[in-house]
Design an enzyme around this catalytic site. Sequence first.
Site, PDB file in Angstrom:
ATOM      1  N   ASP A   8       0.898  -1.165   0.000  1.00 26.46           N
ATOM      2  CA  ASP A   8       0.000   0.000   0.000  1.00 26.46           C
ATOM      3  C   ASP A   8       0.934   1.211   0.000  1.00 26.46           C
ATOM      4  OD1 ASP A   8      -2.068   1.793   0.300  1.00 26.46           O
ATOM      5  OD2 ASP A   8      -2.246   1.483   2.466  1.00 26.46           O
ATOM      6  N   GLU A  68      -1.021  -1.334  -4.766  1.00 26.47           N
ATOM      7  CA  GLU A  68      -2.272  -0.589  -4.938  1.00 26.47           C
ATOM      8  C   GLU A  68      -2.026   0.562  -5.897  1.00 26.47           C
ATOM      9  OE1 GLU A  68      -4.646   0.074  -1.501  1.00 26.47           O
ATOM     10  OE2 GLU A  68      -5.679   1.782  -2.380  1.00 26.47           O
ATOM     11  N   ASP A 141      -2.378   0.388   7.615  1.00 24.08           N
ATOM     12  CA  ASP A 141      -1.581   0.264   6.384  1.00 24.08           C
ATOM     13  C   ASP A 141      -1.128  -1.178   6.168  1.00 24.08           C
ATOM     14  OD1 ASP A 141      -0.815   3.449   6.097  1.00 24.08           O
ATOM     15  OD2 ASP A 141      -0.870   2.738   8.155  1.00 24.08           O
TER      16      ASP A 141
END
Lengths: 163, 163
Positions: A8, A68, A141
């Site tokens: 991420d 992502e 996260d």
Amino acid sequence: MKRVLGIDPGLSRCGYGVIEVARPHGRAIAAGVIRTEPGVPIPQRLARLQREVAALVDEYRPDVVAVERVLFQVNVSTAMGVGQASGVVMACAAQAGCEVSEYSPNEIKLAVTGWGGANKEQVIAMVRSQLNISAELKPPDAADALAVAMCHLAQSPALVAPQ
Amino acid sequence: MKRVLGIDPGLSRCGYGVIEVARPHGRAIAAGVIRTEPGVPIPQRLARLQREVAALVDEYRPDVVAVERVLFQVNVSTAMGVGQASGVVMACAAQAGCEVSEYSPNEIKLAVTGWGGANKEQVIAMVRSQLNISAELKPPDAADALAVAMCHLAQSPALVAPQ
């Protein structure tokens, strides 16, 4: 055993999560956050992110790095930092010989919860449930990064099929 | 002799130009463009950019890498590629121990032509004139990168002062 490293991306906080392919679901073997200090110049922060991602790839030897996809957000200055961070992560992963896949936030939510509009709490709950993680999953996260890796597994049936 | 590597970041075309500090103006010792193929996946293109920038730093040993700051443009998908490319360039330069500075397009035009609203042709003409380059300077990305390096010199009087 195949491994997927989910990322991420972010400059202040970059989540990571490693899943080992197992049936019926993967098994989380690592998750955490790479942090860089807001007071440090951006080039040094990006260099540190590069070293940390290279160290993760070296330690866990993932076959695939799933990242992502960065979308433009309301906060333009944050989006640029996230874009720079994702560039560093993808270059590093490709340079190490990993396959690299990108997934949009909606694809990730849809794969993990069955609904593209799921909220953060729902994503975290499904990550914990599907990976059999009884402990609290913090910070968010790390959970988000595991969700990215789970999304890759969901979209790669060949990866989880018996060989 | 101090050297500045100017970079005009981009994914399809990334301009570079090396200036050696000399009085009263710098001397260009290299300029060109790193290209990556639009048909290749982005992670591989970013990895290639990383290798090429590392090779430039290794060959020319700049003290400073000056990078044009990415601003958000009309074309959002291009801006993201430029942001990712600038992240890779800055991480690579900082990792190699270079000082890294960023300059906005307006700062660069102002430093090189005396006017922040100068057009591309005016910038190229001033780059050629001040660096005593009689040959045509192509492609424009290479000239833009030399302009970034010239901007750094203009803002660093200590660099060009006699020692």
